[in-house]
Design a protein around this motif. Structure first.
Motif, PDB file in Angstrom:
ATOM      1  N   LEU A 145       0.827  -1.206   0.000  1.00 36.19           N
ATOM      2  CA  LEU A 145       0.000   0.000   0.000  1.00 36.19           C
ATOM      3  C   LEU A 145       0.864   1.259   0.000  1.00 36.19           C
ATOM      4  CD1 LEU A 145      -2.728   1.432   0.256  1.00 36.19           C
ATOM      5  CD2 LEU A 145      -2.561   1.121   2.741  1.00 36.19           C
ATOM      6  N   PHE A 146       1.903   1.280   0.835  1.00 32.27           N
ATOM      7  CA  PHE A 146       2.776   2.454   0.910  1.00 32.27           C
ATOM      8  C   PHE A 146       3.530   2.676  -0.404  1.00 32.27           C
ATOM      9  CE2 PHE A 146       3.145   1.779   5.764  1.00 32.27           C
ATOM     10  CZ  PHE A 146       1.921   2.423   5.938  1.00 32.27           C
ATOM     11  N   VAL A 147       3.890   1.576  -1.065  1.00 32.70           N
ATOM     12  CA  VAL A 147       4.553   1.692  -2.365  1.00 32.70           C
ATOM     13  C   VAL A 147       3.599   2.290  -3.382  1.00 32.70           C
ATOM     14  CG1 VAL A 147       5.527   0.397  -4.301  1.00 32.70           C
ATOM     15  CG2 VAL A 147       6.225  -0.147  -1.965  1.00 32.70           C
ATOM     16  N   GLN A 148       2.334   1.810  -3.369  1.00 30.48           N
ATOM     17  CA  GLN A 148       1.341   2.322  -4.305  1.00 30.48           C
ATOM     18  C   GLN A 148       1.059   3.803  -4.088  1.00 30.48           C
ATOM     19  OE1 GLN A 148      -0.138   0.571  -6.862  1.00 30.48           O
ATOM     20  NE2 GLN A 148       1.375  -0.991  -6.360  1.00 30.48           N
ATOM     21  N   LEU A 149       1.146   4.240  -2.826  1.00 35.01           N
ATOM     22  CA  LEU A 149       0.879   5.645  -2.494  1.00 35.01           C
ATOM     23  C   LEU A 149       2.097   6.524  -2.727  1.00 35.01           C
ATOM     24  CD1 LEU A 149      -1.175   5.207   0.820  1.00 35.01           C
ATOM     25  CD2 LEU A 149      -2.058   5.762  -1.462  1.00 35.01           C
ATOM     26  N   GLY A 150       3.220   5.901  -3.070  1.00 35.28           N
ATOM     27  CA  GLY A 150       4.430   6.664  -3.322  1.00 35.28           C
ATOM     28  C   GLY A 150       5.187   7.057  -2.074  1.00 35.28           C
ATOM     29  N   LEU A 151       4.831   6.476  -0.930  1.00 29.61           N
ATOM     30  CA  LEU A 151       5.498   6.824   0.325  1.00 29.61           C
ATOM     31  C   LEU A 151       6.826   6.097   0.480  1.00 29.61           C
ATOM     32  CD1 LEU A 151       2.386   6.717   2.707  1.00 29.61           C
ATOM     33  CD2 LEU A 151       3.437   8.717   1.612  1.00 29.61           C
ATOM     34  N   ILE A 152       6.953   4.953  -0.161  1.00 29.79           N
ATOM     35  CA  ILE A 152       8.194   4.167  -0.108  1.00 29.79           C
ATOM     36  C   ILE A 152       8.560   3.758  -1.534  1.00 29.79           C
ATOM     37  CG2 ILE A 152       9.288   2.053   0.720  1.00 29.79           C
ATOM     38  CD1 ILE A 152       7.491   2.133   3.147  1.00 29.79           C
ATOM     39  N   LYS A 153       9.825   3.842  -1.873  1.00 26.32           N
ATOM     40  CA  LYS A 153      10.276   3.464  -3.208  1.00 26.32           C
ATOM     41  C   LYS A 153      10.890   2.065  -3.180  1.00 26.32           C
ATOM     42  CE  LYS A 153      11.276   8.159  -4.839  1.00 26.32           C
ATOM     43  NZ  LYS A 153      12.317   9.068  -5.394  1.00 26.32           N
ATOM     44  N   THR A 154      10.512   1.252  -4.166  1.00 28.05           N
ATOM     45  CA  THR A 154      11.104  -0.074  -4.268  1.00 28.05           C
ATOM     46  C   THR A 154      12.599   0.054  -4.541  1.00 28.05           C
ATOM     47  OG1 THR A 154      10.599  -0.147  -6.635  1.00 28.05           O
ATOM     48  CG2 THR A 154       8.991  -1.129  -5.145  1.00 28.05           C
ATOM     49  N   GLY A 155      13.376  -0.824  -3.923  1.00 25.25           N
ATOM     50  CA  GLY A 155      14.823  -0.786  -4.094  1.00 25.25           C
ATOM     51  C   GLY A 155      15.528   0.058  -3.054  1.00 25.25           C
ATOM     52  N   SER A 156      14.779   0.865  -2.319  1.00 26.47           N
ATOM     53  CA  SER A 156      15.391   1.686  -1.274  1.00 26.47           C
ATOM     54  C   SER A 156      15.705   0.823  -0.054  1.00 26.47           C
ATOM     55  CB  SER A 156      14.444   2.823  -0.872  1.00 26.47           C
ATOM     56  OG  SER A 156      13.269   2.308  -0.254  1.00 26.47           O
ATOM     57  N   GLY A 157      16.548   1.368   0.830  1.00 29.11           N
ATOM     58  CA  GLY A 157      16.877   0.637   2.046  1.00 29.11           C
ATOM     59  C   GLY A 157      15.652   0.386   2.898  1.00 29.11           C
ATOM     60  N   THR A 158      14.778   1.381   2.982  1.00 30.57           N
ATOM     61  CA  THR A 158      13.551   1.239   3.764  1.00 30.57           C
ATOM     62  C   THR A 158      12.687   0.102   3.222  1.00 30.57           C
ATOM     63  OG1 THR A 158      13.521   3.593   4.299  1.00 30.57           O
ATOM     64  CG2 THR A 158      11.451   2.408   4.535  1.00 30.57           C
ATOM     65  N   TYR A 159      12.529   0.083   1.889  1.00 31.35           N
ATOM     66  CA  TYR A 159      11.719  -0.966   1.268  1.00 31.35           C
ATOM     67  C   TYR A 159      12.321  -2.339   1.532  1.00 31.35           C
ATOM     68  CZ  TYR A 159       9.566  -3.957  -2.230  1.00 31.35           C
ATOM     69  OH  TYR A 159       8.912  -4.989  -2.852  1.00 31.35           O
ATOM     70  N   THR A 160      13.625  -2.449   1.354  1.00 29.97           N
ATOM     71  CA  THR A 160      14.285  -3.747   1.523  1.00 29.97           C
ATOM     72  C   THR A 160      14.134  -4.277   2.945  1.00 29.97           C
ATOM     73  OG1 THR A 160      15.914  -3.205  -0.183  1.00 29.97           O
ATOM     74  CG2 THR A 160      16.472  -4.983   1.337  1.00 29.97           C
ATOM     75  N   ILE A 161      14.358  -3.390   3.924  1.00 33.26           N
ATOM     76  CA  ILE A 161      14.252  -3.820   5.322  1.00 33.26           C
ATOM     77  C   ILE A 161      12.828  -4.256   5.657  1.00 33.26           C
ATOM     78  CG2 ILE A 161      14.365  -3.018   7.722  1.00 33.26           C
ATOM     79  CD1 ILE A 161      16.747  -1.258   6.860  1.00 33.26           C
ATOM     80  N   LEU A 162      11.837  -3.464   5.237  1.00 32.67           N
ATOM     81  CA  LEU A 162      10.448  -3.814   5.524  1.00 32.67           C
ATOM     82  C   LEU A 162      10.009  -5.049   4.743  1.00 32.67           C
ATOM     83  CD1 LEU A 162       8.768  -0.277   5.641  1.00 32.67           C
ATOM     84  CD2 LEU A 162       9.481  -1.736   7.548  1.00 32.67           C
ATOM     85  N   ASN A 163      10.513  -5.205   3.531  1.00 31.31           N
ATOM     86  CA  ASN A 163      10.183  -6.379   2.734  1.00 31.31           C
ATOM     87  C   ASN A 163      10.745  -7.640   3.381  1.00 31.31           C
ATOM     88  OD1 ASN A 163       9.081  -7.619   0.266  1.00 31.31           O
ATOM     89  ND2 ASN A 163      11.220  -8.056  -0.200  1.00 31.31           N
ATOM     90  N   VAL A 164      11.989  -7.554   3.869  1.00 29.15           N
ATOM     91  CA  VAL A 164      12.593  -8.685   4.579  1.00 29.15           C
ATOM     92  C   VAL A 164      11.790  -9.003   5.832  1.00 29.15           C
ATOM     93  CG1 VAL A 164      14.600  -9.382   5.941  1.00 29.15           C
ATOM     94  CG2 VAL A 164      14.923  -8.366   3.684  1.00 29.15           C
ATOM     95  N   THR A 165      11.368  -7.968   6.533  1.00 22.83           N
ATOM     96  CA  THR A 165      10.586  -8.159   7.757  1.00 22.83           C
ATOM     97  C   THR A 165       9.293  -8.929   7.480  1.00 22.83           C
ATOM     98  OG1 THR A 165      11.443  -6.086   8.672  1.00 22.83           O
ATOM     99  CG2 THR A 165       9.445  -6.978   9.672  1.00 22.83           C
ATOM    100  N   SER A 166       8.627  -8.581   6.389  1.00 23.31           N
ATOM    101  CA  SER A 166       7.333  -9.199   6.090  1.00 23.31           C
ATOM    102  C   SER A 166       7.462 -10.567   5.431  1.00 23.31           C
ATOM    103  CB  SER A 166       6.505  -8.273   5.189  1.00 23.31           C
ATOM    104  OG  SER A 166       7.132  -8.104   3.928  1.00 23.31           O
ATOM    105  N   MET A 167       8.580 -10.848   4.762  1.00 25.76           N
ATOM    106  CA  MET A 167       8.712 -12.087   3.995  1.00 25.76           C
ATOM    107  C   MET A 167       9.587 -13.148   4.655  1.00 25.76           C
ATOM    108  SD  MET A 167       6.717 -11.670   1.510  1.00 25.76           S
ATOM    109  CE  MET A 167       7.141 -13.072   0.475  1.00 25.76           C
ATOM    110  N   THR A 168      10.253 -12.815   5.745  1.00 24.42           N
ATOM    111  CA  THR A 168      11.152 -13.772   6.397  1.00 24.42           C
ATOM    112  C   THR A 168      10.425 -15.036   6.836  1.00 24.42           C
ATOM    113  OG1 THR A 168      12.717 -12.089   7.141  1.00 24.42           O
ATOM    114  CG2 THR A 168      12.658 -14.129   8.399  1.00 24.42           C
TER     115      THR A 168
END
Length: 464
Positions: A137-160
């Motif tokens: 949702l945050f990616v769709q709203l433009g609040l987080i960019k894919t490939g950024s450190g924030t995205y990677t950390i949160l993606n790892v958190t949700s997919m681990t």
């Protein structure tokens, strides 16, 4: 609720610690595998303060407590272990004194095993699913960019939780089948070790290597479900054999060493590929049926999910949904469970609007809030719908209609979650129509059940 007193009474009324073959709990129920079913006194158990209902299905004696069941389970487990001198519970594959036999007994044991294995992991899966949905949702709203450190950390958190699913399932499977949880976790970890995965190179699944000349078909076991469960089931027999045969003073070294040198290669060579292909086969079959008639599938699951919940066998469907999410990145079945849950919410609204009995209206309102926030329908199901069959029919019809719409519009979720307001982010996809159709489908289920429940409810209706 006095958890210590309730645990003591339940243990006494189900035949004592010696009658407990295996014990676990899910979101709302204490689930027991009894050695002798006939020793349990259902009426006495149901009369214990805090116990809402007793069900015996899928080879398990299920005591419905509600969301506070973990606290009761902690007290119950301590009582059982104390009575046994801290000896671990030995799982049973059969129940004496029951009418089950043949195929029905096998099916019951399979459902029982699936429930015990997945129940401890469901909070982690659900929480990760919510995080995954919010990130999308945050990616769709433009609040987080894919490939950024924030995205990677949160993606790892949700997919681990999905990546390390073989390790987590190995641990919970070992507790169910009576093997060493930590050695089992190592077997699961070996399947996703970077060096083992690296053997596939660019070929991917289906690449081959060899072990002392024995061919090994390589698979990426990350996020898989079936292979590790089959492996630990097989390992439980080896573990018990080694535990009996190896002298006590050599167990510390020999038992884990022999276990690993046998089970890791055996899993990689034989069990793993069988598990992958069989799991994919079941998922393909279910998805094939969905592709042929998604509307009918939505009607059956949306309307019938509460029936499966009432029987305590809905857990058997969870591996298919989890496998779909981990393999394809989406699932069609999860939305239909939302249709069921929001149909239950609709039923509580209809009852609350029509009934005048304070207890019934209060119970309905509590159910609405509980389901809306936590997706737990059992208290409302057993406390109101099962006792008032017309209301249950209203909920089933609402679930059917809502499920049909969700099937027609092919709504999916991007994560395995439970159906509540807090898990709406799981419907966020690049296709904005997915979220809109999801909301429409749930509204249809809610309104249909609410209207029917309103007409089915008498002004002077009582809770019991």
């Amino acid at each position: 609720m006095d958890f210590d007193a309730a645990a003591k009474d339940i243990l006494a009324d189900v035949g004592g610690a010696e009658n407990i073959g295996n014990m676990t709990h899910c979101a709302t129920r204490l689930r027991l595998n009894l050695v002798d079913r006939s020793l349990a006194d259902d009426k006495k158990v149901e009369a214990i303060p805090g116990v809402l209902n007793v069900v015996y299905k899928a080879g398990q004696y299920q005591v419905l407590i509600g969301t506070e069941v973990p606290k009761l389970y902690a007290a119950f487990e301590q009582l059982v272990n104390t009575a046994r001198g801290n000896a671990p519970a030995e799982p049973q594959t059969a129940n004496k004194g029951t009418s089950q036999g043949g195929i029905s007994a096998i099916v019951g044991n399979v459902f029982s095993a699936i429930s015990a294995i997945f129940a401890p992991l469901l909070p982690a899966l659900a929480g990760s699913g919510i995080l995954r949905g919010l990130l999308i949702l945050f990616v769709q709203l433009g609040l987080i960019k894919t490939g950024s450190g924030t995205y990677t950390i949160l993606n790892v958190t949700s997919m681990t939780v999905f990546y390390f699913l073989p390790v987590l399932l190995a641990y919970s499977s070992a507790r169910r089948f009576g093997a060493s949880p930590y050695i089992s976790a190592l077997i699961g970890a070996a399947l996703i070790h970077p060096d083992f995965i690296g053997l596939m190179g660019k070929t991917g699944n289906g690449a081959t290597t060899n072990l002392f000349g024995i061919p090994v078909v390589l698979m990426n076991y990350s996020s898989t479900v079936v292979p590790i469960i089959l492996a630990i089931w097989a390992y439980s027999y080896l573990y018990k054999f080694l535990d009996r045969k190896i002298p006590e003073n050599l167990k510390l070294v020999l038992l884990p060493a022999v276990s690993l040198i046998i089970m890791v290669p055996l899993t990689m060579i034989v069990i793993g590929p069988i598990g992958v292909y069989s799991g994919e086969g079941v998922a393909h079959m279910v998805n094939w049926l969905i592709d042929r008639s998604s509307i009918l599938a939505g009607v059956v699951v949306g309307g019938g999910w509460s029936i499966l919940v009432s029987l305590g066998i809905h857990w058997a469907i969870n591996p298919i949904m989890i496998n779909n999410v981990s393999t394809y990145g989406f699932d069609y079945i999860v939305p239909w469970t939302f249709a069921c849950n929001f149909a239950v919410i609709g039923t509580t609204i209809g009852v609350w609007l029509k009934a005048r009995d304070t207890k019934l209206r209060g119970f309905a309102l509590t159910g609405l809030v509980t389901i809306g926030l936590s997706a737990i329908i059992e208290p409302t199901l057993f406390g109101m719908l099962v006792k008032h069959r017309k209301l249950w029919l209203a909920q089933i019809i609402g679930g059917c209609v809502g499920g049909a719409y969700l099937g027609l519009t092919k709504v999916v979720t991007n994560a395995f979650v439970f159906g509540s307001v807090t898990t709406f982010p799981a419907f966020v996809e690049k296709n904005s129509g997915n979220f809109i159709n999801a909301m429409v489908g749930m509204l249809i289920a809610l309104v249909t059940s609410a209207v029917l429940a309103f007409f089915f409810t008498k002004r002077d209706e009582k809770l019991a």
